[in-house]
Motif scaffolding. Structure first.
Motif, PDB file in Angstrom:
ATOM      1  N   MET A   1     -28.159   9.234   0.941  1.00 13.80           N
ATOM      2  CA  MET A   1     -26.818   9.366   1.485  1.00 13.80           C
ATOM      3  C   MET A   1     -25.919  10.179   0.551  1.00 13.80           C
ATOM      4  SD  MET A   1     -24.049   6.384   2.449  1.00 13.80           S
ATOM      5  CE  MET A   1     -25.119   5.609   3.660  1.00 13.80           C
ATOM      6  N   VAL A   2     -26.022   9.940  -0.754  1.00 17.43           N
ATOM      7  CA  VAL A   2     -25.251  10.729  -1.720  1.00 17.43           C
ATOM      8  C   VAL A   2     -25.638  12.198  -1.617  1.00 17.43           C
ATOM      9  CG1 VAL A   2     -24.917  11.190  -4.185  1.00 17.43           C
ATOM     10  CG2 VAL A   2     -24.795   8.846  -3.331  1.00 17.43           C
ATOM     11  N   GLY A   3     -26.938  12.474  -1.445  1.00 13.93           N
ATOM     12  CA  GLY A   3     -27.375  13.857  -1.254  1.00 13.93           C
ATOM     13  C   GLY A   3     -26.722  14.497  -0.043  1.00 13.93           C
TER      14      GLY A   3
ATOM     15  N   MET B   1     -34.630  12.883  -7.256  1.00 16.35           N
ATOM     16  CA  MET B   1     -34.509  14.335  -7.434  1.00 16.35           C
ATOM     17  C   MET B   1     -33.391  14.905  -6.581  1.00 16.35           C
ATOM     18  SD  MET B   1     -38.504  15.526  -7.372  1.00 16.35           S
ATOM     19  CE  MET B   1     -39.577  15.378  -8.807  1.00 16.35           C
ATOM     20  N   LEU B   2     -33.336  14.452  -5.332  1.00 13.12           N
ATOM     21  CA  LEU B   2     -32.295  14.915  -4.419  1.00 13.12           C
ATOM     22  C   LEU B   2     -30.914  14.562  -4.950  1.00 13.12           C
ATOM     23  CD1 LEU B   2     -31.166  15.923  -1.671  1.00 13.12           C
ATOM     24  CD2 LEU B   2     -31.613  13.619  -0.783  1.00 13.12           C
TER      25      LEU B   2
ATOM     26  N   MET C   1     -34.363  19.804   0.621  1.00 12.04           N
ATOM     27  CA  MET C   1     -34.694  18.557  -0.079  1.00 12.04           C
ATOM     28  C   MET C   1     -34.237  17.345   0.727  1.00 12.04           C
ATOM     29  SD  MET C   1     -33.851  19.369  -4.091  1.00 12.04           S
ATOM     30  CE  MET C   1     -34.532  17.814  -4.663  1.00 12.04           C
ATOM     31  N   LEU C   2     -33.046  17.431   1.300  1.00 10.79           N
ATOM     32  CA  LEU C   2     -32.509  16.322   2.085  1.00 10.79           C
ATOM     33  C   LEU C   2     -33.385  16.033   3.297  1.00 10.79           C
ATOM     34  CD1 LEU C   2     -30.225  14.271   2.736  1.00 10.79           C
ATOM     35  CD2 LEU C   2     -29.080  16.122   3.987  1.00 10.79           C
TER      36      LEU C   2
ATOM     37  N   SER D   1     -25.877  16.475  -6.571  1.00 12.70           N
ATOM     38  CA  SER D   1     -24.606  16.230  -7.271  1.00 12.70           C
ATOM     39  C   SER D   1     -24.327  17.320  -8.301  1.00 12.70           C
ATOM     40  CB  SER D   1     -24.605  14.844  -7.915  1.00 12.70           C
ATOM     41  OG  SER D   1     -25.679  14.687  -8.816  1.00 12.70           O
ATOM     42  N   ASP D   2     -25.363  17.758  -9.010  1.00 12.35           N
ATOM     43  CA  ASP D   2     -25.162  18.856  -9.962  1.00 12.35           C
ATOM     44  C   ASP D   2     -24.663  20.110  -9.249  1.00 12.35           C
ATOM     45  OD1 ASP D   2     -25.872  17.446 -12.223  1.00 12.35           O
ATOM     46  OD2 ASP D   2     -27.885  18.310 -12.400  1.00 12.35           O
TER      47      ASP D   2
END
Length: 387
Positions: free
Chosen positions: A249-251, A322-323, A302-303, A328-329
């Motif tokens: 979800m953050v991804g 990893m995602l 990736m997601l 975030s980066d």
């Protein structure tokens, strides 16, 4: 191998995108987050009217259904405009379909899920402790002791988002101190948030402003047995799959931020003039947006891959970490370049770049720091544990 969304998912994405542009535009998001002391009830109510609170909750319990990909599409599209305000939907979604819907018993599902789907119940999450941060288990000092008919909880939690307006807090506590491993003997409770013994103090912070992040002091709070989720003492085993979902979800939220940054940067570069021409013709700035677009595509792939693994019931612990790290980066880097592209206006509260940067910066820290996530990735690759 098919990298395209299904026809149904594309239709859902397009519907949400139209809804966001009409009902939750960026200008309104800027207004909502100006005052961190005012929770955006109006936004919550719009989510309710649109049926978004029911996404991810089984139709048998009054929800809209929808697999992890559906939820990630929603999260991404909301964050494109709302940034961190999208977490208003994510919080109760995590406590509902991803927590009670996974390891709650039938009575608990019937009791709570329909109310969540209707937007009548707000939830917060109480895992982190003031002296712990990412070391949730090592610093877990909140305790719950057995009494007749339930448990008495004492301790403190921090960064409990929206707990000042929540009806319940999904709270982790230690119920057995005599254990061989620290992940043993911990229990998950669904604690009523508006009862005597709970003191909630909002904390000022850089971003995620109007959501409200709080310190929660718990003093002899009684919780009945029917508000224990799953088997007492085994909460960590239940939580691990849902923690993967939280990272996915953050991804999705971070990808939505990248979408918004790229959208705003391109619009500005096509209109802003300097030195006799539009700044979109400047090679340095073209390189910036090329980088942002490249990061966008990488995180999208990736997601989709990680959400697919989760939906198939496959282990995606390493992929979700990893995602989370990469998304975030890149979201922070993209927002920082967005500020640079807009120059002084990027630093202004009248545009959204600074808001994207402030909100995305948190996702490098929570729900797990990127450093700790990298430790977990390295360990899965066969290296010794570093913490």
């Amino acid at each position: 191998m098919d990298f395209e969304l299904s026809e149904e998912n594309r239709a859902f994405r397009d519907m949400v995108r139209r809804w966001v542009d009409t009902e939750a535009p960026k200008a309104w998001a800027r207004e909502l987050e100006r005052n961190e002391h005012d929770y955006p009830f109006a936004l919550w109510d719009k989510f309710t009217a649109a049926g978004f609170h029911g996404i991810g909750i089984d139709e048998a319990y009054g929800g809209q259904g929808g697999d992890v990909m559906t939820q990630m599409i929603l999260g991404r599209e909301l964050a494109r405009s709302l940034g961190g305000l999208a977490w208003i939907w994510g919080l109760t979604s995590f406590a509902g379909g991803k927590s009670i819907g996974v390891y709650g018993n039938e009575e608990q599902k019937k009791r709570f899920l329909p109310a969540m789907a209707r937007g009548e119940l707000r939830a917060s999450i109480g895992f982190t402790e003031p002296n712990g941060g990412t070391d949730v288990l090592g610093a877990l000092s909140t305790t719950a002791e057995r009494v007749d008919g339930g448990w008495v909880i004492n301790g403190e939690k921090i960064w409990c988002s929206s707990s000042h307006v929540a009806d319940y807090i999904l709270l982790l506590a230690r119920t057995d101190k005599n254990v061989e491993k620290r992940h043993h003997g911990v229990t998950l409770f669904f604690v009523p948030a508006k009862q005597k013994g709970l003191t909630v103090t909002p904390l000022p912070k850089l971003g995620m402003r109007s959501i409200g992040s709080c310190l929660v002091h718990i003093d002899n709070v009684f919780v009945p047995d029917d508000l224990v989720l799953g088997e007492p003492g085994r909460a960590w085993y239940m939580l691990l799959p849902t923690l993967n979902n939280e990272r996915i979800m953050v991804g999705a939220f971070c990808l939505g931020v990248i979408d918004g940054v790229l959208e705003d940067a391109l619009d500005y570069m096509k209109q802003r003039k300097a030195f006799g021409k539009t700044i979109g013709s400047f090679q340095a700035l073209q390189h910036y947006v090329a980088d942002i677009a490249t990061w966008q595509k990488a995180i999208e792939l990736m997601l989709h891959n990680t959400a697919w693994l989760q939906s198939q019931g496959k282990d995606c612990g390493m992929e979700s970490s990893m995602l989370k790290v990469m998304a975030s980066d890149y979201a922070v880097q993209a927002a920082d370049l967005g500020i640079q592209i807009l120059g002084g206006m990027g630093y202004s509260a009248e545009t959204d770049m600074q808001r994207y940067w402030r909100d995305a910066r948190l996702w490098k820290i929570g729900p797990i720091t990127n450093e700790m996530a990298r430790n977990g990735i390295a360990e899965r690759l066969g290296l010794p544990r570093s913490f």
